[in-house]
Enzyme design. Structure first.
Site, PDB file in Angstrom:
ATOM      1  N   GLY A  29       0.836  -1.199   0.000  1.00  0.00           N
ATOM      2  CA  GLY A  29       0.000   0.000   0.000  1.00  0.00           C
ATOM      3  C   GLY A  29       0.868   1.245   0.000  1.00  0.00           C
ATOM      4  O   GLY A  29       2.079   1.170  -0.207  1.00  0.00           O
ATOM      5  N   ALA A  30       0.210   2.392   0.247  1.00  0.00           N
ATOM      6  CA  ALA A  30       0.937   3.664   0.240  1.00  0.00           C
ATOM      7  C   ALA A  30       1.861   3.773   1.445  1.00  0.00           C
ATOM      8  O   ALA A  30       2.883   4.463   1.402  1.00  0.00           O
ATOM      9  CB  ALA A  30      -0.067   4.809   0.237  1.00  0.00           C
TER      10      ALA A  30
ATOM     11  N   ALA B 119       2.290   0.841   3.837  1.00  0.00           N
ATOM     12  CA  ALA B 119       2.727  -0.416   4.450  1.00  0.00           C
ATOM     13  C   ALA B 119       2.801  -1.562   3.447  1.00  0.00           C
ATOM     14  O   ALA B 119       2.113  -1.549   2.423  1.00  0.00           O
ATOM     15  CB  ALA B 119       1.753  -0.781   5.572  1.00  0.00           C
TER      16      ALA B 119
ATOM     17  N   THR C 149       2.291  -5.719   3.281  1.00  0.00           N
ATOM     18  CA  THR C 149       1.661  -6.792   4.053  1.00  0.00           C
ATOM     19  C   THR C 149       2.168  -8.133   3.544  1.00  0.00           C
ATOM     20  O   THR C 149       2.091  -8.416   2.348  1.00  0.00           O
ATOM     21  CB  THR C 149       0.125  -6.718   3.922  1.00  0.00           C
TER      22      THR C 149
ATOM     23  N   ASP D 200     -11.250   3.578   7.077  1.00  0.00           N
ATOM     24  CA  ASP D 200     -11.077   3.081   5.702  1.00  0.00           C
ATOM     25  C   ASP D 200     -12.007   1.882   5.467  1.00  0.00           C
ATOM     26  O   ASP D 200     -11.559   0.791   5.108  1.00  0.00           O
ATOM     27  CB  ASP D 200      -9.607   2.691   5.487  1.00  0.00           C
TER      28      ASP D 200
HETATM   29  N1  ATP Z   1      -5.228 -10.755   8.953  1.00  0.00           N
HETATM   30  C1  ATP Z   1      -5.252 -10.962   7.642  1.00  0.00           C
HETATM   31  N2  ATP Z   1      -5.538 -12.175   7.150  1.00  0.00           N
HETATM   32  C2  ATP Z   1      -5.550 -12.412   5.810  1.00  0.00           C
HETATM   33  N3  ATP Z   1      -5.271 -11.480   4.886  1.00  0.00           N
HETATM   34  C3  ATP Z   1      -4.981 -10.232   5.324  1.00  0.00           C
HETATM   35  C4  ATP Z   1      -4.958  -9.908   6.719  1.00  0.00           C
HETATM   36  N4  ATP Z   1      -4.623  -8.611   6.851  1.00  0.00           N
HETATM   37  C5  ATP Z   1      -4.449  -8.143   5.614  1.00  0.00           C
HETATM   38  N5  ATP Z   1      -4.662  -9.097   4.684  1.00  0.00           N
HETATM   39  C6  ATP Z   1      -4.555  -8.968   3.226  1.00  0.00           C
HETATM   40  O1  ATP Z   1      -3.572  -8.014   2.915  1.00  0.00           O
HETATM   41  C7  ATP Z   1      -4.133  -6.905   2.219  1.00  0.00           C
HETATM   42  C8  ATP Z   1      -3.506  -5.607   2.720  1.00  0.00           C
HETATM   43  O2  ATP Z   1      -3.719  -5.447   4.117  1.00  0.00           O
HETATM   44  P1  ATP Z   1      -4.135  -4.063   4.779  1.00  0.00           P
HETATM   45  O3  ATP Z   1      -5.411  -3.617   4.112  1.00  0.00           O
HETATM   46  O4  ATP Z   1      -4.163  -4.206   6.252  1.00  0.00           O
HETATM   47  O5  ATP Z   1      -2.909  -3.152   4.371  1.00  0.00           O
HETATM   48  P2  ATP Z   1      -2.805  -1.752   3.580  1.00  0.00           P
HETATM   49  O6  ATP Z   1      -4.123  -1.388   2.977  1.00  0.00           O
HETATM   50  O7  ATP Z   1      -1.622  -1.833   2.715  1.00  0.00           O
HETATM   51  O8  ATP Z   1      -2.490  -0.850   4.830  1.00  0.00           O
HETATM   52  P3  ATP Z   1      -2.738   0.714   5.080  1.00  0.00           P
HETATM   53  O9  ATP Z   1      -4.071   1.067   4.422  1.00  0.00           O
HETATM   54  O10 ATP Z   1      -2.812   0.792   6.594  1.00  0.00           O
HETATM   55  O11 ATP Z   1      -1.559   1.444   4.474  1.00  0.00           O
HETATM   56  C9  ATP Z   1      -5.636  -6.980   2.496  1.00  0.00           C
HETATM   57  O12 ATP Z   1      -6.403  -6.460   1.461  1.00  0.00           O
HETATM   58  C10 ATP Z   1      -5.870  -8.470   2.667  1.00  0.00           C
HETATM   59  O13 ATP Z   1      -6.105  -9.060   1.414  1.00  0.00           O
END
Ligand code: ATP
Length: 254
Positions: free
Chosen positions: A30-31, A33, A35, A161
């Site tokens: 993401g912007a 982080a 994952t 969000d």
């Molecule tokens: N606990 C979880 N179990 C399974 N998949 C997950 C989990 N947490 C996140 N994901 C997967 O990872 C993707 C990215 O996670 P998340 O939305 O938390 O991060 P992000 O949008 O990059 O963060 P942020 O918006 O805080 O910058 C999610 O769309 C989901 O598909």
């Protein structure tokens, strides 16, 4: 707060590089982080790592990342304590800006709704019964979304969000919505903040799922009907009307 411990000459260290772990998979960038899905001592888990923003002063960057992590952890803990399904928090590694949490096995609500839309489309192979069932499944899941958001708001947590991508279905069951991504969440008692949270969801929902205005109404009806504080929920939805109006004016006049 704890640091992930790997003992090395009695030293406690963070994992240096998540990608060096066997079976680590980058799920999203993401912007703010990255994952990852990893295998930690045989347990599938998620690592969310906030990365350094080079354009920010390092001290400020660390402060912002630390605050976001703290907020995400606080919201996850508060939800969990109050019976709202969120991933269990496993570890918080502040120096590395990482949160380790439970991996949820299941599709997103977005995907679930897409599947229902596909089933409800009229084709030569679909029957009226399949279409009716698919429509009922959409209604049921929207009712569940409204109910669970009302409970989150009742704890004075604003998610920040809300989208159908940030809701996962534990074991693909429509009655088991798990809310994720509390990185923009915060604590507030203000009806305005909760109304804006609903507005964010409405915009995301209608643009992700076209012609779904009636389904979104199911979310709102259930939000009010199932709120632990119905009067407050009504005030939030009244405020939502004003927020929408402001949104439209902004779009029309800039
Ligand atoms: N606990 C979880 N179990 C399974 N998949 C997950 C989990 N947490 C996140 N994901 C997967 O990872 C993707 C990215 O996670 P998340 O939305 O938390 O991060 P992000 O949008 O990059 O963060 P942020 O918006 O805080 O910058 C999610 O769309 C989901 O598909």
């Amino acid at each position: 707060m704890t640091t992930l411990a790997t003992t090395n000459n009695n030293e406690i260290k963070s994992i240096e590089n998540i990608t060096s772990l066997p079976n680590s998979v980058l799920l999203s960038q993401g912007a703010e982080a990255k994952t990852y899905k990893i295998d930690l001592y045989g347990i599938k888990c998620i690592v969310k790592e906030r990365f350094v923003k080079a354009y920010r002063h390092p001290t400020l960057d660390q402060k912002i990342s630390g605050k976001r992590i703290l907020q995400e952890v606080r919201s996850l803990n508060k939800c969990k304590k109050n019976g709202i399904d969120v991933p269990a928090l496993l570890l918080v590694d502040v120096p590395s800006n990482r949160i380790y949490m439970e991996y949820i096995d299941g599709i997103t609500v977005k995907q679930y709704l897409y599947n229902c839309f596909d089933q409800s489309k009229e084709t030569s192979t679909t029957t009226t019964q399949t279409q009716t069932e698919a429509h009922q499944q959409q209604i049921d899941i929207c009712a569940e979304i409204g109910k669970q958001i009302a409970r989150i708001h009742d704890l004075n947590i604003v998610h920040g969000d809300l989208t159908t991508s940030n809701m996962l279905l534990r074991n693909n069951s429509k009655s088991n919505i798990v809310f994720i991504d509390f990185g923009l969440s915060y604590t507030s008692t203000m009806t305005e903040d909760k109304a804006v949270d609903m507005y964010v969801l409405e915009r995301a929902f209608i643009s992700t799922h076209p012609n779904s205005e009636l389904l979104f109404k199911e979310i709102l009806d259930s939000y009010q009907k199932n709120s632990p504080s119905p009067k407050v929920a009504k005030a939030i939805l009244d405020k939502l009307d004003q927020v929408r109006l402001r949104g439209r004016k902004k779009l029309a006049f800039g």
